[in-house]
Structure formats: structure tokens, C-alpha cells
Design a protein around this motif. Structure first.
Motif, short mmCIF file in Angstrom:
data_model
loop_
_atom_site.label_atom_id
_atom_site.label_comp_id
_atom_site.label_asym_id
_atom_site.label_seq_id
_atom_site.Cartn_x
_atom_site.Cartn_y
_atom_site.Cartn_z
N TYR A 49 53.04 -34.90 38.93
CA TYR A 49 52.43 -34.88 37.52
C TYR A 49 52.55 -33.50 36.97
CZ TYR A 49 49.71 -36.20 33.93
OH TYR A 49 48.86 -36.58 32.37
N LEU A 50 52.50 -32.34 37.65
CA LEU A 50 52.68 -31.14 37.58
C LEU A 50 54.03 -30.95 36.63
CD1 LEU A 50 51.82 -28.32 37.19
CD2 LEU A 50 52.44 -27.86 39.43
N GLN A 51 55.03 -31.33 37.30
CA GLN A 51 56.29 -31.35 36.76
C GLN A 51 56.34 -32.16 35.38
OE1 GLN A 51 59.54 -32.90 39.23
NE2 GLN A 51 61.11 -32.30 37.93
N HIS A 52 55.79 -33.29 35.30
CA HIS A 52 55.84 -33.97 34.08
C HIS A 52 55.22 -33.00 32.90
CE1 HIS A 52 55.12 -37.34 31.22
NE2 HIS A 52 53.88 -36.94 31.30
N LEU A 53 53.97 -32.52 33.29
CA LEU A 53 53.44 -31.70 32.41
C LEU A 53 54.20 -30.41 32.08
CD1 LEU A 53 49.61 -31.41 33.43
CD2 LEU A 53 50.46 -32.85 31.76
N GLU A 54 55.00 -30.00 32.92
CA GLU A 54 56.01 -28.53 32.35
C GLU A 54 56.87 -29.29 31.64
OE1 GLU A 54 55.53 -26.00 36.51
OE2 GLU A 54 57.11 -27.96 36.55
N GLU A 55 57.47 -30.58 31.96
CA GLU A 55 58.62 -31.01 30.82
C GLU A 55 58.01 -31.45 29.60
OE1 GLU A 55 60.04 -34.16 33.27
OE2 GLU A 55 61.18 -32.42 34.46
N LEU A 56 56.56 -31.79 29.40
CA LEU A 56 56.07 -32.16 27.94
C LEU A 56 56.55 -33.46 27.75
CD1 LEU A 56 55.52 -28.81 26.12
CD2 LEU A 56 53.98 -30.05 27.55
N GLY A 57 56.48 -34.53 28.69
CA GLY A 57 57.24 -35.86 28.56
C GLY A 57 56.59 -36.37 27.28
N GLU A 58 56.76 -37.71 27.01
CA GLU A 58 56.28 -38.46 25.85
C GLU A 58 54.87 -38.97 26.27
OE1 GLU A 58 57.43 -39.22 22.84
OE2 GLU A 58 59.32 -38.01 23.53
N GLY A 59 54.56 -38.69 27.84
CA GLY A 59 53.27 -39.23 27.95
C GLY A 59 52.38 -37.93 27.94
N PHE A 60 52.50 -37.02 27.14
CA PHE A 60 51.80 -35.86 27.07
C PHE A 60 50.49 -35.79 26.96
CE2 PHE A 60 50.42 -31.42 26.11
CZ PHE A 60 49.65 -31.38 25.00
N ASP A 61 49.51 -35.17 27.94
CA ASP A 61 48.30 -35.23 28.22
C ASP A 61 47.51 -34.05 28.13
OD1 ASP A 61 45.67 -36.01 28.86
OD2 ASP A 61 45.97 -36.93 30.56
N GLN A 62 46.75 -33.88 26.86
CA GLN A 62 46.09 -32.79 26.46
C GLN A 62 45.07 -32.22 27.44
OE1 GLN A 62 43.91 -32.71 22.55
NE2 GLN A 62 44.47 -30.45 22.41
N ALA A 63 44.29 -33.27 28.04
CA ALA A 63 43.28 -33.14 28.89
C ALA A 63 43.65 -32.42 30.17
CB ALA A 63 42.54 -34.29 29.12
N SER A 64 44.99 -32.91 30.71
CA SER A 64 45.24 -32.32 31.90
C SER A 64 46.18 -31.19 31.57
CB SER A 64 46.67 -33.51 32.28
OG SER A 64 45.89 -34.49 32.73
N VAL A 65 46.67 -30.96 30.69
CA VAL A 65 46.98 -29.22 30.16
C VAL A 65 45.84 -28.33 30.06
CG1 VAL A 65 48.30 -28.10 28.46
CG2 VAL A 65 49.13 -30.22 29.01
N LEU A 66 44.90 -28.82 29.54
CA LEU A 66 43.52 -28.17 29.56
C LEU A 66 43.23 -27.65 31.02
CD1 LEU A 66 41.65 -29.67 26.82
CD2 LEU A 66 42.33 -27.41 26.67
#
Length: 226
Positions: A49-66
Motif C-alpha cells: 500500500y505504501l508503493q500504491h501511495l507513492e504512485e498516487l493511483g486512482e485510489g488515492f487516499d488523502q487520510a493515508s497520505v496524511l
């Protein structure tokens, strides 16, 4: 309300580049001495999921990035957009950079459009480089300072003066160096110079000494990209 399908953007509406996010995460992790596993655990997420956030995929989750920003001990906006108060020269070089010499006329053309430079003076065994507001007058550099200030170069001594400009967006810039002899300006010329735009120093206090640098050498360099 959290829109998980929204991609993040900068204040001007332009998208955030995923590779920039990944680079900032990697850099900050190294600064903190964190492995990817430790960062993921600290942020309460899996490595995938960390890799997913780094790629800013279509499922971008602001709370997780926070949560990720908190784990990295950096503001959310800085993680997405980078710092806005970095010194010049942080971006990587542009494509096919070329370093070229400026002619003397090209040097003066650039100095004429600039208002802040640095003068290098030496007082005994204590050299100093000081920022000054300057003007160009008849192919010489002039500035005003306090008679007891550090920039009050002694008449007849040799000093160096430098001004530059950096274009962060294109990784381009120029620098001009003037080496010359100091003259103190008389009251008649000082009154004329004081009436010119940009003659007023930014620094407060009485600055009634006008210094002229009569050039003996003028050189410049330009970095441009294809």
C-alpha cells in the motif's frame, strides 16, 4: 469528505508528479534512518500500500497520505508539493546543459537589469562578502553604505563584485564577476546617483558613503539548456 478517486493537485491546479512524491519519501526516509518496512509500520500500512501511495493511483487516499506525512515528520503539503523555501540550485540539471562565456557587453547588459549583488572586501586579515543594492553607472558598479560599515571599502583598494540570476524552472542562470579598484564618490555625483531608481539601500540607518568600483576585469558565465 474524503474523495478516494480524486488525484491530488497543486494550488495552481497542476497535477502532482508521482516520481516527485517517491523521491521525497525516499529522501526523508534516509534522513530519518528508516527502512521502507519501518516507514510502512510507522504509518500503519503494508509495503504494497505504501508503493500504491507513492504512485498516487486512482485510489488515492488523502487520510493515508496524511498518516504517511506524519510518519515522515513532515507537513502534508510538503510531501505532495515539496518545500517552497529551498535555496536556489535544488532542482536537477536541465537537458543538455551548456556553460558559455559572456562577452563584456553581455555582462553589462545583465548587470544593468539587476539590483542586488555581493561585494567582497578585505579588512586586514578578515575578508568578507556582503550583499549590497547597486547601480551601474558608466560601466562601473556603485553602491552606498555606512562610512563605518563592513562594505565601506578603502579608497584605492581592490575588491570583487558578483551578481547572478537563477531560473529554477529551466535550470538556467548566469553569473557576472567584476574586479576593480575602489573610488569614493564626491557629493555632486552622489546627488545625481541618489535620484536614480533603486538607489535607496534596503538596510536602515545612515548610508552616506557612495562607493564606485572601477573595473579592471569583467567576466561572466551563462548556463543554458537545449
Amino acid at each position: 469528505m474524503n474523495d478516494r478517486s480524486a488525484r491530488p493537485g497543486k494550488p495552481d491546479g497542476s497535477p502532482v508528479a508521482p516520481e516527485d512524491i517517491a523521491r521525497r519519501i525516499a529522501l526523508r526516509s534516509r534522513q530519518l534512518g528508516l527502512t521502507r518496512e519501518e516507514l510502512a509500520n510507522r504509518a500503519g500500512m503494508s509495503l504494497r500500500y505504501l508503493q500504491h501511495l507513492e504512485e498516487l493511483g486512482e485510489g488515492f487516499d488523502q487520510a493515508s497520505v496524511l498518516r504517511l506525512a506524519a510518519a515522515l515528520q513532515m507537513p502534508y503539503g510538503e510531501l505532495l508539493e515539496g518545500r517552497t523555501d529551498l535555496p536556489p540550485g535544488q532542482p536537477p540539471p536541465g537537458p543538455h546543459p551548456a556553460l558559455m562565456k559572456l562577452t563584456q557587453q553581455e555582462c553589462w547588459d545583465r548587470l544593468s537589469d539587476h539590483g542586488i549583488g555581493r561585494v567582497a572586501v578585505s579588512s586586514g586579515s578578515s575578508p568578507a562578502i556582503l550583499p549590497v543594492n547597486y547601480l551601474v553607472d558608466a560601466h562601473s558598479i556603485v553602491y552606498r553604505t555606512s562610512r563605518t560599515g563592513a562594505a565601506a571599502a578603502v579608497e584605492g583598494t581592490e575588491v570583487a563584485f558578483e551578481a547572478d540570476h537563477v531560473d529554477e524552472s529551466d535550470s538556467e542562470g548566469w553569473s557576472v564577476l567584476v574586479v576593480g579598484t575602489v573610488e569614493h564618490i564626491d557629493d555632486n555625483s552622489a546627488a545625481r546617483l541618489a535620484a536614480q531608481p533603486g538607489a535607496e539601500p534596503w538596510a536602515a540607518g545612515i548610508r552616506d558613503l557612495w562607493v564606485r568600483i572601477v573595473p579592471t576585469r569583467v567576466t561572466g558565465r551563462l548556463i543554458s539548456t537545449a
